[in-house]
Design a protein around this motif. Sequence first.
Motif, short mmCIF file in Angstrom:
data_model
loop_
_atom_site.label_atom_id
_atom_site.label_comp_id
_atom_site.label_asym_id
_atom_site.label_seq_id
_atom_site.Cartn_x
_atom_site.Cartn_y
_atom_site.Cartn_z
N GLY A 69 0.82 -1.22 0.00
CA GLY A 69 0.00 0.00 0.00
C GLY A 69 0.85 1.26 0.00
N ILE A 70 1.86 1.28 0.84
CA ILE A 70 2.75 2.45 0.90
C ILE A 70 3.54 2.59 -0.41
N ALA A 71 3.97 1.47 -0.97
CA ALA A 71 4.70 1.52 -2.24
C ALA A 71 3.80 2.03 -3.37
N ALA A 72 2.53 1.64 -3.35
CA ALA A 72 1.60 2.12 -4.37
C ALA A 72 1.37 3.62 -4.24
N VAL A 73 1.23 4.09 -3.02
CA VAL A 73 1.06 5.54 -2.80
C VAL A 73 2.32 6.28 -3.24
N ALA A 74 3.48 5.75 -2.91
CA ALA A 74 4.73 6.39 -3.33
C ALA A 74 4.85 6.43 -4.85
N THR A 75 4.42 5.37 -5.51
CA THR A 75 4.46 5.32 -6.96
C THR A 75 3.53 6.36 -7.57
N VAL A 76 2.34 6.50 -7.04
CA VAL A 76 1.40 7.50 -7.54
C VAL A 76 1.97 8.91 -7.35
N VAL A 77 2.60 9.16 -6.21
CA VAL A 77 3.21 10.47 -5.95
C VAL A 77 4.36 10.73 -6.92
N ILE A 78 5.17 9.73 -7.18
CA ILE A 78 6.29 9.90 -8.11
C ILE A 78 5.78 10.16 -9.53
N VAL A 79 4.76 9.45 -9.96
CA VAL A 79 4.20 9.66 -11.29
C VAL A 79 3.59 11.06 -11.41
N ALA A 80 2.87 11.49 -10.38
CA ALA A 80 2.28 12.83 -10.42
C ALA A 80 3.36 13.90 -10.45
#
Length: 95
Positions: A69-80
Motif C-alpha cells: 500500500g505504501i509503495a503504491a502511494v509512493a508510486t502515484v506520488v512519483i508519477v504525479a
Amino acid sequence: MYILLALVGACALGIAAHYMIGGRELRGVALTPAVATALAAVVYTGLQWLGVGEDSIWLWLASVVGSVGIAAVATVVIVASRRRSDAAAKAALGI
C-alpha cells in the motif's frame, strides 16, 4: 526464515500494483516492487524486534499488505511529480 515469505509476497503484490497503476511509461518497471520489498523487510524486522510473533496476523498484514500500500502511494506520488515536472519543462520550452 519466514521473512522470505513476506518478501516474496510483497514483491509479487508490488509487481501486480505496478501494472494496476497508470503512468508506467514515466517510471521504471522495478520501482514499485523494489519499494514494497524493502519496506516489507524493514516492517517485518521491526515488528519482530518489538516482540510480535510469526503467528500474528498483524505481522503479515503490516509487512506484506501495508508495504505494498505504501509503495503504491509512493508510486502515484512519483508519477504525479513526474507529470508536473514534464509539463513545466514543456511550458518553459514553449512546446
